[in-house]
Scaffold this motif. Structure first.
Motif, mmCIF file in Angstrom:
data_model
loop_
_atom_site.group_PDB
_atom_site.id
_atom_site.type_symbol
_atom_site.label_atom_id
_atom_site.label_comp_id
_atom_site.label_asym_id
_atom_site.label_seq_id
_atom_site.Cartn_x
_atom_site.Cartn_y
_atom_site.Cartn_z
ATOM 1 N N THR A 120 -9.650 -0.801 1.477
ATOM 2 C CA THR A 120 -9.237 -2.198 1.398
ATOM 3 C C THR A 120 -10.435 -3.082 1.080
ATOM 4 O OG1 THR A 120 -9.570 -2.587 3.777
ATOM 5 C CG2 THR A 120 -7.363 -1.900 3.051
ATOM 6 N N GLU A 123 -5.873 1.888 5.377
ATOM 7 C CA GLU A 123 -6.907 2.894 5.153
ATOM 8 C C GLU A 123 -6.489 4.268 5.663
ATOM 9 O OE1 GLU A 123 -10.247 0.901 6.874
ATOM 10 O OE2 GLU A 123 -10.386 -0.532 5.195
ATOM 11 N N ALA A 182 0.831 -1.210 0.000
ATOM 12 C CA ALA A 182 0.000 0.000 0.000
ATOM 13 C C ALA A 182 0.860 1.252 0.000
ATOM 14 C CB ALA A 182 -0.935 -0.014 1.210
ATOM 15 N N GLN A 199 0.847 4.158 -2.780
ATOM 16 C CA GLN A 199 0.120 5.313 -2.230
ATOM 17 C C GLN A 199 0.139 6.483 -3.214
ATOM 18 O OE1 GLN A 199 1.652 6.838 1.489
ATOM 19 N NE2 GLN A 199 -0.255 7.928 1.983
ATOM 20 N N LEU A 254 -6.893 -1.408 -2.280
ATOM 21 C CA LEU A 254 -5.967 -2.534 -2.280
ATOM 22 C C LEU A 254 -6.720 -3.785 -1.847
ATOM 23 C CD1 LEU A 254 -3.028 -3.587 -2.582
ATOM 24 C CD2 LEU A 254 -2.734 -3.148 -0.133
ATOM 25 N N ASP A 296 -6.742 3.507 -5.492
ATOM 26 C CA ASP A 296 -7.877 3.841 -4.625
ATOM 27 C C ASP A 296 -8.211 2.713 -3.663
ATOM 28 O OD1 ASP A 296 -8.736 6.419 -5.989
ATOM 29 O OD2 ASP A 296 -8.817 5.029 -7.677
ATOM 30 N N ILE A 346 -6.272 4.719 1.321
ATOM 31 C CA ILE A 346 -6.526 3.616 0.397
ATOM 32 C C ILE A 346 -7.578 2.701 1.006
ATOM 33 C CG2 ILE A 346 -5.520 1.608 -0.759
ATOM 34 C CD1 ILE A 346 -2.802 3.072 -0.634
#
Length: 324
Positions: free
Chosen positions: A286, A280, A256, A260, A266, A264, A284
């Protein structure tokens, strides 16, 4: 079939598995694949493009599934004779596989665009899903190791990933130009997917091509990545070892952090759910699901599940057939 236009960035066996899963499901007609060319190298005077060939052979159902690369049922009589003549033969190339490399080399020497050569080889194997090169220029993944600078195949195959790595670079990437086909695939995508490929050795070489990363960043399409690491272990290859040697976290949080600002969402394995809050916090989202892909039918199911769940989470509309 789904009308969802998906562009997949893929390299290595993980990329080929994801590509096969998408082509076997409802997303085939809208799929474009951008493959890794950073591990291309010359052997015995022939230009070899391992990741592009692995994609092609896999989608043609011609891959040697036991080893994950090369052609099924192939022999190595030519390689054996080369060894008799005193040649280094650590790069395992099959007799039928040599035909691909001979064709590619002859076409390159005739001035044909590498993208067109790759398309011609795919057509020869009756693969109709577009496999695009990110660039027609030569870009080589090289590794600064405790044994000195190594070309990718020398590190990966010749040295079996043993030397400690201090740096990864994509030689001549700054001089390359993205192919119009790759840029169009990104621009026309409704969803961009980064396969569970090694982020440094496969995806990094694609993103290093000027214009590719910026096109993804400027795209209106959501971008998702599938983690190649589960519980700190690579599904295949040296990703975890390499990340640790380069002072990166060797887990899906490290994945991630690498992506980064680009992705948007993973997709992580259920066993890594405890890392979701930290991911998060990077901005991002999850998605937690089973991500190991073994047999082709399993790959189709896993990729369909991932696309369906990610699309619902990101607010992308899917046709009823795609969700079925």
């Amino acid at each position: 079939m789904s009308e969802l236009n998906i562009t997949l960035l893929a390299g290595g066996v993980g990329g080929a598995k994801a590509a096969e899963g998408l082509t076997l499901g409802p997303y085939r007609n809208g799929l474009n694949i951008i493959g890794n060319i950073g591990d291309d190298q010359s052997f015995h005077g022939l230009w070899v493009s391992p990741d592009i060939d692995t994609l092609t052979y896999t989608l043609a159902n011609a891959i040697d599934r036991d080893q994950g690369w090369g052609l099924k049922g192939d022999s190595k009589r030519v390689l054996s004779q080369l060894q008799t003549l005193g040649c280094d033969t650590w790069m395992q190339l099959g007799d039928l596989d040599f035909a691909t490399h001979i064709y590619r080399t002859v076409q390159r020497q005739a001035g044909v665009r590498p993208t067109e050569i790759a398309r011609a080889i795919a057509r020869g194997y009756q693969v109709d899903v577009p496999i695009w090169l990110p660039t027609d220029h030569t870009v080589a993944t090289k590794l600064d190791t405790e044994s000195g600078w190594l070309d990718f195949q020398d590190y990966f195959v010749g040295e079996r990933c043993a030397p400690k790595v201090r740096q990864v670079c994509y030689h001549n990437a700054h001089l390359a130009t993205a192919t119009p086909e790759a840029l169009a695939a990104i621009d026309n995508a409704q969803l961009i997917v980064i396969a569970p490929s090694n982020p440094l050795l496969s995806i990094g070489a694609i993103l290093a091509i000027p214009g590719i990363r910026s096109a993804i960043e400027q795209s209106r399409a959501p971008v998702i990545a599938i983690s190649p690491l589960i519980a700190g272990q690579a599904m295949k290859g040296p990703a975890a070892k390499l990340m640790q040697e380069l002072d990166m976290r060797p887990d899906c949080l490290g994945i991630a952090q690498f992506y980064q600002g680009l992705i948007d969402l993973l997709v992580i394995d259920e066993s890594d759910a405890h890392l979701a809050p930290a991911i998060e916090k990077l901005g991002i989202q999850t998605l937690q699901t089973a991500i190991v892909m073994n047999e082709p039918s399993d790959r189709e199911h896993k990729m369909r599940t991932i696309i369906t769940m990610a699309s619902q989470q990101l607010g992308i509309h899917l046709s009823a057939r795609a969700c079925a």
